[in-house]
Design a protein around this motif. Structure first.
Motif, PDB file in Angstrom:
ATOM      1  N   THR A 118       0.848  -1.187   0.000  1.00  0.00           N
ATOM      2  CA  THR A 118       0.000   0.000   0.000  1.00  0.00           C
ATOM      3  C   THR A 118       0.885   1.238   0.000  1.00  0.00           C
ATOM      4  N   ASP A 119       0.432   2.248  -0.710  1.00  0.00           N
ATOM      5  CA  ASP A 119       1.192   3.501  -0.730  1.00  0.00           C
ATOM      6  C   ASP A 119       0.720   4.402   0.416  1.00  0.00           C
ATOM      7  N   ALA A 120       1.207   5.628   0.441  1.00  0.00           N
ATOM      8  CA  ALA A 120       0.886   6.555   1.537  1.00  0.00           C
ATOM      9  C   ALA A 120      -0.608   6.874   1.606  1.00  0.00           C
ATOM     10  N   ASP A 121      -1.302   6.814   0.458  1.00  0.00           N
ATOM     11  CA  ASP A 121      -2.733   7.115   0.431  1.00  0.00           C
ATOM     12  C   ASP A 121      -3.603   5.902   0.762  1.00  0.00           C
ATOM     13  N   GLY A 122      -2.970   4.742   0.986  1.00  0.00           N
ATOM     14  CA  GLY A 122      -3.722   3.525   1.290  1.00  0.00           C
ATOM     15  C   GLY A 122      -4.155   2.758   0.065  1.00  0.00           C
TER      16      GLY A 122
END
Length: 172
Positions: free
Chosen positions: A152-156
């Protein structure tokens, strides 16, 4: 006193061959007329695929080896991963019990770095080859597959890491 009868030899029984041959020819005619040859069965021109020489997973230089070692109870005792492109190996040894989520998070970060390096160099993404002990509980194998498949990236949002995840053959 009982009277004796003479037992005569039985008369010879003639088998009528004409009706038998008639039936056999009728059955042959029926099966020949109702038989349908499938297109593949009747086509003797073979269309073989071209020789595909893609290297096997063991021959590829960009394979990440993931070793999952179990303790006698079936819990994950060690999580070791390395790739040929990166000389160093990483290891997360567990002191009994369930492994921490951080172990799988570090594995996912390692794979993400390798994928980013491959993309930056213009290469295909690496593949993952999992060597799992026979006694290992299935949930740890699933956790490892999930860790190398996506992150998952920083934005979910989910981001795919590697497409090709394979299992090494059992050691004999």
């Amino acid at each position: 006193m009982a009277e004796r009868r003479s037992v005569a030899a039985p008369e010879k029984v003639d088998v009528q061959m004409t009706p038998l041959i008639d039936i056999v020819f009728q059955l042959m005619a029926f099966f020949l007329m109702t038989f349908k040859v499938a297109a593949v069965e009747g086509d003797f021109r073979l269309k073989l695929p071209a020789a595909d020489r893609t290297p096997s997973l063991h021959e590829r230089p960009d394979v990440i080896d993931l070793r999952l070692r179990a303790d006698p109870a079936g819990n994950l005792a060690e999580l070791r991963y390395a790739s040929d492109a990166q000389a160093g190996a990483s290891s997360d040894a567990q002191a009994g019990g369930k492994p921490s989520a951080a172990s799988f998070r570090r594995l996912s970060e390692f794979v993400a770095r390798r994928v980013a390096q491959a993309h930056a160099a213009g290469q295909a993404e690496p593949a993952v080859l999992i060597h799992a002990d026979d006694l290992l509980c299935y949930e740890y194998v699933l956790d490892a597959v999930a860790a190398v498949s996506a992150t998952t990236d920083a934005d979910g949002n989910y981001r795919r890491l590697v497409k090709q995840v394979s299992f090494a053959p059992r050691a004999k």
